[in-house]
Design a protein around this motif. Structure first.
Motif, short mmCIF file in Angstrom:
data_model
loop_
_atom_site.label_atom_id
_atom_site.label_comp_id
_atom_site.label_asym_id
_atom_site.label_seq_id
_atom_site.Cartn_x
_atom_site.Cartn_y
_atom_site.Cartn_z
N THR A 307 0.85 -1.19 0.00
CA THR A 307 0.00 0.00 0.00
C THR A 307 0.88 1.24 0.00
O THR A 307 1.75 1.41 0.87
N PHE A 308 0.66 2.10 -0.98
CA PHE A 308 1.41 3.35 -1.09
C PHE A 308 0.40 4.48 -1.31
O PHE A 308 -0.43 4.42 -2.21
N GLY A 309 0.45 5.49 -0.47
CA GLY A 309 -0.46 6.62 -0.61
C GLY A 309 -0.19 7.65 0.45
O GLY A 309 0.81 7.58 1.19
N TRP A 310 -1.06 8.63 0.54
CA TRP A 310 -0.89 9.68 1.53
C TRP A 310 -2.00 9.60 2.57
O TRP A 310 -3.12 9.18 2.29
N ILE A 311 -1.68 10.05 3.78
CA ILE A 311 -2.61 9.94 4.91
C ILE A 311 -3.68 11.00 4.77
O ILE A 311 -3.38 12.19 4.70
N ASN A 312 -4.91 10.54 4.75
CA ASN A 312 -6.04 11.45 4.64
C ASN A 312 -6.55 11.92 6.00
O ASN A 312 -6.88 13.09 6.18
N ALA A 313 -6.63 11.00 6.95
CA ALA A 313 -7.14 11.34 8.28
C ALA A 313 -6.62 10.34 9.28
O ALA A 313 -6.34 9.18 8.96
N LEU A 314 -6.47 10.81 10.53
CA LEU A 314 -6.08 9.95 11.64
C LEU A 314 -7.30 9.73 12.52
O LEU A 314 -7.86 10.68 13.06
N GLY A 315 -7.74 8.49 12.64
CA GLY A 315 -8.90 8.16 13.45
C GLY A 315 -8.49 7.55 14.78
O GLY A 315 -7.31 7.28 15.04
N ALA A 316 -9.47 7.34 15.63
CA ALA A 316 -9.20 6.73 16.93
C ALA A 316 -8.82 5.27 16.79
O ALA A 316 -8.05 4.74 17.61
N ARG A 317 -9.32 4.60 15.75
CA ARG A 317 -9.05 3.16 15.58
C ARG A 317 -8.21 2.85 14.36
O ARG A 317 -7.52 1.84 14.32
N TYR A 318 -8.23 3.71 13.35
CA TYR A 318 -7.54 3.41 12.11
C TYR A 318 -7.01 4.70 11.49
O TYR A 318 -7.34 5.80 11.91
N VAL A 319 -6.16 4.51 10.47
CA VAL A 319 -5.61 5.62 9.68
C VAL A 319 -6.11 5.46 8.25
O VAL A 319 -6.04 4.37 7.68
N SER A 320 -6.65 6.53 7.70
CA SER A 320 -7.16 6.52 6.34
C SER A 320 -6.03 6.89 5.37
O SER A 320 -5.45 7.98 5.48
N VAL A 321 -5.70 5.97 4.45
CA VAL A 321 -4.65 6.18 3.46
C VAL A 321 -5.27 6.11 2.07
O VAL A 321 -5.91 5.11 1.73
N VAL A 322 -5.09 7.16 1.30
CA VAL A 322 -5.64 7.25 -0.06
C VAL A 322 -4.52 7.02 -1.06
O VAL A 322 -3.47 7.67 -0.98
N THR A 323 -4.72 6.09 -1.98
CA THR A 323 -3.71 5.77 -2.98
C THR A 323 -3.93 6.60 -4.24
O THR A 323 -4.91 7.32 -4.37
N ARG A 324 -3.02 6.44 -5.17
CA ARG A 324 -3.09 7.22 -6.40
C ARG A 324 -4.28 6.83 -7.27
O ARG A 324 -4.78 7.65 -8.04
N ASP A 325 -4.75 5.59 -7.13
CA ASP A 325 -5.89 5.15 -7.95
C ASP A 325 -7.22 5.43 -7.28
O ASP A 325 -8.25 4.92 -7.74
N GLY A 326 -7.23 6.22 -6.19
CA GLY A 326 -8.48 6.62 -5.56
C GLY A 326 -9.00 5.68 -4.49
O GLY A 326 -10.02 5.95 -3.88
N LYS A 327 -8.30 4.57 -4.24
CA LYS A 327 -8.73 3.66 -3.20
C LYS A 327 -8.35 4.21 -1.83
O LYS A 327 -7.28 4.79 -1.66
N GLU A 328 -9.23 3.99 -0.86
CA GLU A 328 -8.99 4.46 0.50
C GLU A 328 -8.87 3.24 1.41
O GLU A 328 -9.82 2.49 1.60
N TYR A 329 -7.67 3.07 1.97
CA TYR A 329 -7.40 1.95 2.87
C TYR A 329 -7.52 2.43 4.31
O TYR A 329 -6.96 3.48 4.68
N LEU A 330 -8.23 1.65 5.13
CA LEU A 330 -8.36 1.93 6.56
C LEU A 330 -7.42 0.97 7.29
O LEU A 330 -7.76 -0.19 7.54
N ILE A 331 -6.24 1.46 7.62
CA ILE A 331 -5.20 0.64 8.23
C ILE A 331 -5.29 0.76 9.74
O ILE A 331 -5.26 1.88 10.27
N PRO A 332 -5.41 -0.35 10.47
CA PRO A 332 -5.46 -0.26 11.94
C PRO A 332 -4.21 0.40 12.50
O PRO A 332 -3.10 0.22 11.98
N ASN A 333 -4.39 1.15 13.57
CA ASN A 333 -3.26 1.86 14.17
C ASN A 333 -2.18 0.90 14.67
O ASN A 333 -1.00 1.23 14.67
#
Length: 462
Positions: A307-333
């Motif tokens: 997974t390669f992208g930039w951090i969109n938001a920091l949540g209490a349970r996960y981090v939102s990472v948006v990739t170049r192809d528009g996919k948003e990954y919710l990675i657990p902290n």
């Protein structure tokens, strides 16, 4: 053996239910309220009260006509205010929607003032009640607009309307007694309809106030450039927990609920949840650690596994990472704490990229290095302030192998595309300077059938 036979029927059971003290109290209070309502309604048919009802109808019609005449002009005036802030325009829009009620309140109180000067106060008693109700309802409408949630706003508004109406009409105390009588007692705690309504209104007001304060505080924190993005998220989360926790605590205390028993119960529940929600708690703690050590922040470019992208938001349970192809990954902290994370923009935005290529042995390596460096620096995103270098890394089977290293300062723009642009620049530069890029070649020879047989040990006569 003698048996006891219960001879009571349904009528006796209903009679016993009707004789309970709670039901008798409820019926008595209800009868008192009905009697007061009948007395009030009967007084409306007196001569001067009928006159006052006619005056109220006339005032309402006049307010409606003023709304129809002045409403479009006020709306056109609002449309001409282009540079006004958004909050001021919202207030004007709310006033425009309530023009009829505003005109009615102004006209009814002007009528009350005139009548008090020219006649006895009793002649305007009903007008005073209606004017007070209209003014109170209008104030409640404006105050409840501060509540963003439509559901909570509706509960608080209707609850406040009911409260002020009963208070102005002098029916508040009988209504409280009626609602309080419809309840039951558990130990030392009494639950009733009155407590339910009070809890809904009080908690709704406190939660709306907490949300309003949290929203304003968060807006001020986000506009403060001296606070890092990760610390902004941490402070906002702490403010939300503090305000909402205080709203719940004071709301429960205002209702007279003892929190001692809840403390013991919450401790037991906490132990159970600690075993059942280990992953959730781990992610929450990991999120706090990430915010405190500032290892990642919104806007950083990271890579975690594939997974390669930039951090969109920091949540209490996960981090939102948006990739170049528009996919948003919710990675657990927890994965960001325990796993190996590449932060391409942790301390700065500069990123060095490497490109491998090869040229023929008959090409001058000194010229190849100069041409490759110039070609890379001709690409837009490649930095000229940082040195671009090209080195020989080996002599291969069919080519001289090189590595080209260059720097960029915007990894959010993508890495694959900049590598592709540099490869295109190398291709064009090598074509212009007659530098060849070798590729493996194989020569295949076909043998005649007799030679094949001889080599395989056979006889040509066979």
């Amino acid at each position: 053996m003698a048996r006891h036979v219960d001879m009571t029927g349904p009528d006796d059971a209903i009679s016993d239910l009707a004789n309970t003290p709670q039901l008798q109290e409820f019926i008595g209070i209800g009868s008192e309220i009905v009697t007061q309502a009948q007395t009030f309604l009967g007084s409306l048919f007196r001569t001067w009260n009928l006159y006052q009802i006619g005056i109220v109808i006339a005032v309402f019609v006049l307010a409606h006509l003023l709304r129809a005449i002045l409403g479009p002009r006020i709306r056109a005036w609002m449309g001409a205010r282009e540079n006004w802030p958004k909050w001021r325009m919202r207030i004007l829009a709310l006033i425009h929607r309530r023009l009829r009620a505003i005109f009615f309140v102004i006209l009814i109180w002007a009528t009350i003032t005139v009548m008090r000067e020219v006649t006895w106060p009793s002649r305007s008693y009903l007008l005073s009640i209606i004017g007070t109700l209209a003014f109170a309802w209008l104030v409640i409408v404006f105050l409840t607009r501060l509540i963003h949630s439509p559901f909570v706003r509706r509960i608080v508004r209707y609850g406040a309307w009911t409260y002020v109406t009963l208070r102005i009409l002098g029916l508040l105390e009988p209504a409280e007694q009626l609602l309080d009588s419809a309840g039951f007692t558990i130990g030392e705690f009494r639950f009733s309809l009155l407590l339910l309504l009070q809890s809904l209104v009080i908690l709704g007001v406190l939660i709306a106030l907490a949300r309003f304060l949290t929203h304003n505080t968060a807006s001020r924190i986000r506009t403060n450039e001296d606070i890092s993005p990760s610390m902004q998220v941490l402070i906002i989360k702490g403010v939300q927990i503090a305000f909402y926790g205080a709203a719940f605590f004071f709301g429960v205390r205002a209702l007279g609920i003892d929190l001692t028993g809840l403390a013991v119960l919450s401790g037991a529940i906490g132990v159970g949840l600690g075993f059942g929600l280990q992953k959730v708690v781990s992610n929450l703690v990991s999120g706090v650690i990430i915010l405190l050590d500032k290892s990642i922040k919104p806007g950083d470019v990271i890579s975690l596994g594939d997974t390669f992208g930039w951090i969109n938001a920091l949540g209490a349970r996960y981090v939102s990472v948006v990739t170049r192809d528009g996919k948003e990954y919710l990675i657990p902290n927890e994965d960001l704490i325990t796993g190996q994370v590449v932060n391409w923009s942790h301390s700065n935005e500069f990123v060095r990229l490497d490109i491998h290529f090869g040229t023929s042995y008959h090409d001058n390596p000194h010229e190849v290095r100069k041409i490759a460096i110039a070609a890379a620096q001709s690409v837009d995103r490649v930095l000229t302030s940082r040195p671009t270098v090209c080195h020989i890394v080996g002599f291969g089977d069919s080519s001289v192998d090189y590595i080209l290293r260059f720097w960029i300062s915007d990894p959010t723009g993508g890495l694959t595309n900049i590598r592709g642009n540099v490869f295109l620049a190398l291709w064009d530069a090598f074509q212009e300077n007659n530098i060849s890029i070798p590729f493996p070649q194989r020569e295949v020879k076909l043998l005649e059938s007799e030679q094949v047989n001889v080599k395989m040990g056979g006889s040509p006569d066979r």
